[in-house]
Design a protein around this motif. Structure first.
Motif, short mmCIF file in Angstrom:
data_model
loop_
_atom_site.label_atom_id
_atom_site.label_comp_id
_atom_site.label_asym_id
_atom_site.label_seq_id
_atom_site.Cartn_x
_atom_site.Cartn_y
_atom_site.Cartn_z
N ASN A 52 -9.54 -25.30 0.63
CA ASN A 52 -8.37 -25.26 1.51
C ASN A 52 -8.75 -25.39 2.97
O ASN A 52 -8.07 -26.08 3.74
CB ASN A 52 -7.59 -23.95 1.30
N MET A 53 -9.83 -24.75 3.37
CA MET A 53 -10.23 -24.81 4.77
C MET A 53 -10.76 -26.19 5.14
O MET A 53 -10.62 -26.62 6.28
CB MET A 53 -11.28 -23.74 5.06
N TYR A 56 -7.86 -29.02 6.44
CA TYR A 56 -7.36 -29.13 7.81
C TYR A 56 -8.31 -28.42 8.78
O TYR A 56 -7.94 -27.45 9.43
CB TYR A 56 -5.96 -28.52 7.92
N ARG A 57 -9.52 -28.89 8.87
CA ARG A 57 -10.49 -28.31 9.81
C ARG A 57 -10.09 -28.66 11.23
O ARG A 57 -9.51 -29.71 11.50
CB ARG A 57 -11.89 -28.86 9.56
N PHE A 58 -10.41 -27.77 12.17
CA PHE A 58 -10.18 -28.05 13.58
C PHE A 58 -11.04 -29.24 13.97
O PHE A 58 -12.24 -29.28 13.69
CB PHE A 58 -10.54 -26.86 14.46
N THR A 71 -14.21 -21.28 15.33
CA THR A 71 -13.11 -21.97 14.63
C THR A 71 -13.03 -21.53 13.18
O THR A 71 -11.92 -21.41 12.64
CB THR A 71 -13.27 -23.49 14.73
N TRP A 72 -14.18 -21.27 12.56
CA TRP A 72 -14.17 -20.79 11.18
C TRP A 72 -13.49 -19.43 11.10
O TRP A 72 -12.72 -19.16 10.17
CB TRP A 72 -15.61 -20.73 10.67
N GLU A 75 -9.83 -19.96 11.14
CA GLU A 75 -9.28 -20.60 9.95
C GLU A 75 -9.20 -19.68 8.74
O GLU A 75 -8.32 -19.82 7.90
CB GLU A 75 -10.11 -21.83 9.60
N MET A 78 -5.88 -17.82 8.71
CA MET A 78 -4.79 -18.75 8.42
C MET A 78 -4.75 -19.08 6.94
O MET A 78 -3.68 -19.12 6.33
CB MET A 78 -4.95 -20.04 9.24
N ASN A 79 -5.90 -19.31 6.34
CA ASN A 79 -5.96 -19.61 4.92
C ASN A 79 -5.50 -18.40 4.10
O ASN A 79 -4.72 -18.55 3.16
CB ASN A 79 -7.37 -20.02 4.51
N GLN A 95 0.18 -26.25 3.16
CA GLN A 95 -0.68 -25.60 4.14
C GLN A 95 -0.42 -26.16 5.53
O GLN A 95 -0.41 -25.41 6.52
CB GLN A 95 -2.14 -25.78 3.75
N ARG A 99 0.82 -23.98 8.75
CA ARG A 99 0.09 -23.96 10.02
C ARG A 99 1.00 -24.34 11.19
O ARG A 99 0.92 -23.75 12.26
CB ARG A 99 -1.12 -24.88 9.96
#
Length: 113
Positions: A52-53, A56-58, A71-72, A75, A78-79, A95, A99
């Motif tokens: 899932n992460m 949509y990675r930054f 950033t991790w 995320e 959010m996940n 997802q 977001r």
């Protein structure tokens, strides 16, 4: 890999193709690996979270060493919140839509937008 459930002595055999011998050969495999492969993706929340992460990675790159860690760390919640939202509500949401709603809520709440 490590486990307190499966010991080190439990070994199974599995057939794998050998490029060197040009035929299938038996290879020993720890039972822990067999168990992981059996349940991978079905019940493993770590595998699902990673999948899932990665969707949509930054996309912002930074030169600082700590940026990917930062950033991790953004995320993961959010996940997790998206996963909990899907379980708690009968309304299914993608997802990406989740977001977007999350970002719009923060922007509206704090008067930025």
């Amino acid at each position: 890999m490590a486990s307190t459930d499966v010991g080190t002595e439990k070994v199974t055999s599995v057939k794998r193709y050998s490029q060197k011998h040009k035929k299938h050969i038996n290879v020993s495999r720890p039972k822990l690996i067999a168990q992981y492969n059996q349940y991978m993706g079905l019940y493993s929340t770590t595998d699902l979270m990673d999948q899932n992460m990665a969707t949509y990675r930054f996309g912002v790159l930074g030169k600082k060493w700590w940026w990917p860690i930062f950033t991790w760390l953004l995320e993961i919640p959010m996940n997790n919140s998206w996963t909990l939202y899907k379980k708690a509500n009968s309304k299914q949401i993608t997802q990406l839509d989740f977001r977007r709603d999350l970002v719009l809520t923060y922007l509206q709440r704090y008067g930025i937008a």
